[in-house]
Design a protein around this motif. Sequence first.
Motif, PDB file in Angstrom:
ATOM      1  N   GLY A 143       0.848  -1.198   0.000  1.00 66.12           N
ATOM      2  CA  GLY A 143       0.000   0.000   0.000  1.00 66.12           C
ATOM      3  C   GLY A 143       0.877   1.239   0.000  1.00 66.12           C
ATOM      4  N   ILE A 144       0.511   2.209  -0.819  1.00 68.23           N
ATOM      5  CA  ILE A 144       1.312   3.440  -0.910  1.00 68.23           C
ATOM      6  C   ILE A 144       0.500   4.591  -0.331  1.00 68.23           C
ATOM      7  N   THR A 163      -5.075   3.801   2.696  1.00 65.02           N
ATOM      8  CA  THR A 163      -4.765   4.094   1.290  1.00 65.02           C
ATOM      9  C   THR A 163      -5.559   3.182   0.367  1.00 65.02           C
ATOM     10  N   ASP A 164      -5.872   3.719  -0.813  1.00 64.54           N
ATOM     11  CA  ASP A 164      -6.500   2.863  -1.825  1.00 64.54           C
ATOM     12  C   ASP A 164      -5.538   2.624  -2.990  1.00 64.54           C
ATOM     13  N   ARG A 165      -4.287   3.066  -2.814  1.00 61.77           N
ATOM     14  CA  ARG A 165      -3.280   2.871  -3.882  1.00 61.77           C
ATOM     15  C   ARG A 165      -2.421   1.674  -3.531  1.00 61.77           C
ATOM     16  N   VAL A 166      -2.500   0.656  -4.368  1.00 62.21           N
ATOM     17  CA  VAL A 166      -1.824  -0.597  -4.017  1.00 62.21           C
ATOM     18  C   VAL A 166      -1.063  -1.181  -5.207  1.00 62.21           C
ATOM     19  N   VAL A 215       2.686  -1.958 -11.574  1.00 57.89           N
ATOM     20  CA  VAL A 215       1.701  -0.884 -11.709  1.00 57.89           C
ATOM     21  C   VAL A 215       1.041  -0.603 -10.359  1.00 57.89           C
ATOM     22  N   VAL A 216       0.802   0.665 -10.055  1.00 54.99           N
ATOM     23  CA  VAL A 216       0.027   1.028  -8.861  1.00 54.99           C
ATOM     24  C   VAL A 216      -1.444   1.070  -9.269  1.00 54.99           C
TER      25      VAL A 216
END
Length: 609
Positions: free
Chosen positions: A182-183, A201-204, A233-234
Amino acid sequence: MCGIVGYTGPREAGPILIEGLKRLEYRGYDSAGIALVDEAGGLFVEKRAGKLANLQTALLDRTPHAAIGLAHTRWATHGRPNDLNAHPHVDCTGEITVIHNGIIENFRELRDALEERGHRLASETDTEALAHLIEDAYAGDIAEATRIALRQAEGAYALAVMHRAEPDRLVGARMNVPLVVGIGDGETFLASDVAAILAHTDRVIFLEEGDLADLRPSGVSISGIDGVPRERVVSTVAWSLEAAEKGGYEHFMAKEIDEQPDALRAAITGRVSRDGRIRVTELDGLATHLATIDRVELIACGSAHYAGLVGATALQEWTGLPARATVGSEFRYAPPPLDERTLVIAVSQSGETADTIAATRLARERGCRVVAVTNTVGSAITREADAVLFLQAGPEIAVAASKTFTTQVTTLVILAAAIAKLRGALEAGAELELGLALRALPDAARRTLDNAADSAALARRYVNSRGFMFVGRGLTYPAALEGALKLKEVSYVHAEGYAAGELKHGPISLLDAEVPLVAVATRSSVYDKLISNVMEGRARDARVIAVATEGDPQVERFADDVCWVPDTHEALSPVLAVIPLQLFAYHMAVARGTDVDQPRNLAKSVTVE
Ligand code: AGP
């Protein structure tokens, strides 16, 4: 089937990790543990057998301030579920901590060699060997040491590693077991599943096989265990946190049963037009190949297998090709003849079931094309497939499958029709009839739920039964199997699912006034035959609960209780018929006071053979 969560960043790691573990407990729950590097650079480790609550009690007022840590819930594979075998595991120096999901197959050799070299291993686990291998390889760079260690390990793993002397750095690695990075803003996370980190976070990044992720608060770099950098890829995850939580229901299972109308709507979205036309764009790349196949094999386990039985029947009927469903663990060691003309459909809500994946890989090695049907983006099964159909059902947290079963059946029926259509075997009228029934299915599911408003009372009437016999015929047989499995899983009451015609060949001897018959008797081409079988049971004093189609004029003559479902296309009848059975199982479990969402001895995703 264990749960991993890790954090590095400016905030307090302890609460973030415990919160993450709560959302991962469904993956396994016989022990839990946490490791933190505190502000003074000391390593704090606490672990406890039993549920997460035990760890939380042990941590009360003792959790140190820390900006990095990792935590774990365990479902034992090697070594008993006790404090010692709980993760994290620590090396001899007390500097390196490791948590792991999966199995290191050569752990005995590794442990023996480590002990010969003077390492002291405290637990019975395979995981601990990794901590000591990393210790041997460590020369100031925890990522490099992990790479060296993993080159010696055989098996499956999702791993999180931390070194006390590198207090802003976490290492994650994946081989055949899910792991997500998770970023966040100035912080990064590791988790078995996005549910654990979605609050932050919703960026994974969904790690892929052989990936090693080197996390610092500022970001992540990914390489293979050979050290060669890899680009990943994120993705932005669309699931809301609320969707992953209980939202007012007493149990996730109740919530997920009730979500089925929406889940079915999502499963149909984009695949069935308003005017009832069926098109599965995911199959576009396979269209030419599908014209050449001469057989279909469906591979799955548990509930997914029962959904597969429906899919096989529909495929066989509409394509005219032989189609059958086999459980992964049987398929793998006794495969049928397989070649490039065999289409394999692998069905797995988690996409991580080891038996299903291994059997699918075998089929691939023998030249089969694979279509995967799964609920989990980025899961292992998607990497084994030429085409993937996602269930789009949203996260399912309760161990017992509900909305993923009904969406699997629905998706497989759509897939069967789409394949038949591509092969020119599905008449326009038949497509339309099915397409319109699919469009009506979400509302029919809602009505089924409304009809079952008294299912708690129904369950209480039968709560002292000694056992249950679930029967169906044709397409209602898989619904009977699933109904029996649900009851067993969550209420711990014995239940058998049988083809009704087989009752007289043996199991009828089990029936008496204390063993009711549950008949899935919705409208079908074999309805009359089923009723004859039910009457045989009734003549042995068995009480009868029937699931029947609204308006059925006969059923009340032979059933003590009736659960009504709306009429639908016969291929979709298992979707509606199973709903009252899910509710019956759920309320039986509640009445018997079991752990509904986390039944004993079970895990949501079974990533070992
Ligand atoms: C369903 O209630 C069960 N928990 C289980 O049978 C499950 O369906 C099976 O383990 C397969 O899981 P999968 O769909 O994730 O592959």
